[in-house]
Design an enzyme around this catalytic site. Sequence first.
Site, mmCIF file in Angstrom:
data_model
loop_
_atom_site.group_PDB
_atom_site.id
_atom_site.type_symbol
_atom_site.label_atom_id
_atom_site.label_comp_id
_atom_site.label_asym_id
_atom_site.label_seq_id
_atom_site.Cartn_x
_atom_site.Cartn_y
_atom_site.Cartn_z
ATOM 1 N N LYS A 256 -9.055 1.009 0.969
ATOM 2 C CA LYS A 256 -8.413 -0.225 0.513
ATOM 3 C C LYS A 256 -9.517 -1.245 0.296
ATOM 4 C CE LYS A 256 -4.169 1.350 1.352
ATOM 5 N NZ LYS A 256 -2.877 1.282 0.710
ATOM 6 N N LYS B 112 -9.285 9.337 1.759
ATOM 7 C CA LYS B 112 -8.673 9.660 0.470
ATOM 8 C C LYS B 112 -8.629 8.461 -0.454
ATOM 9 C CE LYS B 112 -4.104 9.847 -0.164
ATOM 10 N NZ LYS B 112 -3.736 8.469 -0.544
ATOM 11 N N ASP C 115 -6.676 6.061 -2.997
ATOM 12 C CA ASP C 115 -5.283 5.655 -3.109
ATOM 13 C C ASP C 115 -4.738 6.166 -4.439
ATOM 14 O OD1 ASP C 115 -2.885 4.533 -2.348
ATOM 15 O OD2 ASP C 115 -3.838 2.734 -1.554
ATOM 16 N N GLU C 116 -3.409 6.195 -4.563
ATOM 17 C CA GLU C 116 -2.803 6.890 -5.701
ATOM 18 C C GLU C 116 -3.080 6.236 -7.059
ATOM 19 O OE1 GLU C 116 -1.107 5.694 -3.104
ATOM 20 O OE2 GLU C 116 -0.120 3.935 -3.984
ATOM 21 N N HIS D 258 -0.088 14.108 -2.468
ATOM 22 C CA HIS D 258 0.570 12.808 -2.280
ATOM 23 C C HIS D 258 1.866 12.855 -3.068
ATOM 24 C CE1 HIS D 258 0.746 8.289 -2.730
ATOM 25 N NE2 HIS D 258 0.271 8.341 -1.507
ATOM 26 N N LYS E 124 5.773 1.848 7.284
ATOM 27 C CA LYS E 124 6.339 0.821 6.394
ATOM 28 C C LYS E 124 7.303 1.381 5.354
ATOM 29 C CE LYS E 124 2.740 1.001 2.775
ATOM 30 N NZ LYS E 124 1.550 0.415 2.156
HETATM 31 C C1 RUB Z 1 -0.837 3.943 2.803
HETATM 32 C C2 RUB Z 1 -0.791 4.374 1.393
HETATM 33 C C3 RUB Z 1 -0.005 5.574 1.016
HETATM 34 C C4 RUB Z 1 1.462 5.467 1.194
HETATM 35 C C5 RUB Z 1 2.060 6.852 1.257
HETATM 36 O O1 RUB Z 1 -1.560 2.725 2.941
HETATM 37 O O2 RUB Z 1 -1.410 3.832 0.534
HETATM 38 O O3 RUB Z 1 -0.115 5.820 -0.347
HETATM 39 O O4 RUB Z 1 1.775 4.670 2.228
HETATM 40 O O5 RUB Z 1 3.219 6.901 1.963
HETATM 41 P P1 RUB Z 1 -1.410 1.827 4.258
HETATM 42 P P2 RUB Z 1 4.045 8.247 2.174
HETATM 43 O O6 RUB Z 1 -1.870 2.666 5.397
HETATM 44 O O7 RUB Z 1 -2.297 0.624 4.012
HETATM 45 O O8 RUB Z 1 0.038 1.477 4.359
HETATM 46 O O9 RUB Z 1 3.287 9.080 3.132
HETATM 47 O O10 RUB Z 1 5.327 7.744 2.745
HETATM 48 O O11 RUB Z 1 4.203 8.923 0.868
HETATM 49 MG MG MG Z 2 -1.225 4.737 -1.291
#
Ligand code: RUB
Ligand code: MG
Length: 405
Positions: free
Chosen positions: A144, A170, A172-173, A261, A301
């Site tokens: 991040k 990893k 991020d998407e 993911h 979250k």
């Molecule tokens: C987490 C994050 C992930 C999603 C995936 O970032 O970026 O892409 O939360 O969620 P952070 P899931 O730790 O800052 O919240 O596993 O529910 O698909």
């Molecule tokens: Mg993410």
Amino acid sequence: MNDLIATYYFRPKSGVTADFAAHAISEEQTTGTWTDLCTVNDETAYVHAYDGEVLEISPTDGGFITKIRYPYEIFEPGNIPQYLSVIAGNLFGLGKLEGVRLLDIDIPSQLAAVETGPKYGIDGVRKIVGTETSRRPHVGTIIKPKVGLSPLDTAKVAYEAAIGGVDLIKDDETLTDQKFCPLMKRLDAVMDALNDAEQETGRKVLYALNVTTGGDKIVEAGVNAVRAGANMLMVDVLTAGFSAVQALARDPAITVPIHVHRTMHGAFTRNPHHGIAMRPIAKLVRICGGDQLHTGTVSGKMGGSVEEVLSDNKSLTERFGFVRPVFPVASGGLHPGKVHAELATLGTDIVLQAGGGIHGHPDGTRAGACAMRQAVDAFLAGVSAEEYAKTHTELAQALGKWGVK
Ligand code: RUB
Ligand code: MG
């Protein structure tokens, strides 16, 4: 039994019987349609061998659960998009239904066996990281801010996280191969940083490089990345498609585990009365060859019920023919104060990932990674996070900022 059984929840519209609704699903997805067909006559009556069968209908939660048997022969073995067009196709739009949700699928071994499944799975990933004996939970992080960092700044964050103690880093998407952070430059920079960290700590850290892209390019992107030193690839299964996971896993040149993911899943997993549950997705990812898959958290979250996450994880890890077990990944809103709740419920064969919960630490990424590992150590020692924090500063700071769930 070679046929596929799919389980649905459905609510018929008023005036429609449950029996009619369940048969409407079965017929729409197999040999029927909304009216009689002149193409099915005495001479073509043989097509009825491919009829679906409503095995049961039982009332629940303002609607009904039904199990439908789809004959083996109507599937094209190995063609996952085609499997989905049968089990999760037009039925979602049927006007006689208020809502319908695909809850589960029992895939017969003949349809599963056409794929080889994960090349690594839980044990293979553990072997690379060096936890096959300890079997401790893995800790991962998502870089991040999710977009914007340059390759070198991404690598600096990765280095700090690796020194702090994570097992996995990893992308991020939303980060793929944009101009501000080109994929191959980022890979080079991060792998250099992780090699430096390994010299210092003796620990190997995985970097899941997000090679998610169009179907005409993803295998080439993956193979190039592996040739250039990638030790893990990431793919977003719902935006790129199951075939993307399959194509990567099948390619003999992809000799690294695949982190899967599931961005976009909330569009259809969230409504308990309509859409698709995570469980069928998880089963298909396992067959297609994902080595680890996001299935959600119990305290994070992103919502989702505890029962569902547990059952999704079970479908990844329980015995399923020769197909290796897949590592469940809990991610989204996690921080050290939530580690205990996650591990107590989900068990220790799990990857716990924290983005904000590591890089938001008051003392930075290294301390954040360290605090996550300390929280895991506390759990394994049978001590509460608060107690462990008395002698572990990084954890104490994290709990001071975010509290304990
Ligand atoms: C987490 C994050 C992930 C999603 C995936 O970032 O970026 O892409 O939360 O969620 P952070 P899931 O730790 O800052 O919240 O596993 O529910 O698909
Ligand atoms: Mg993410």
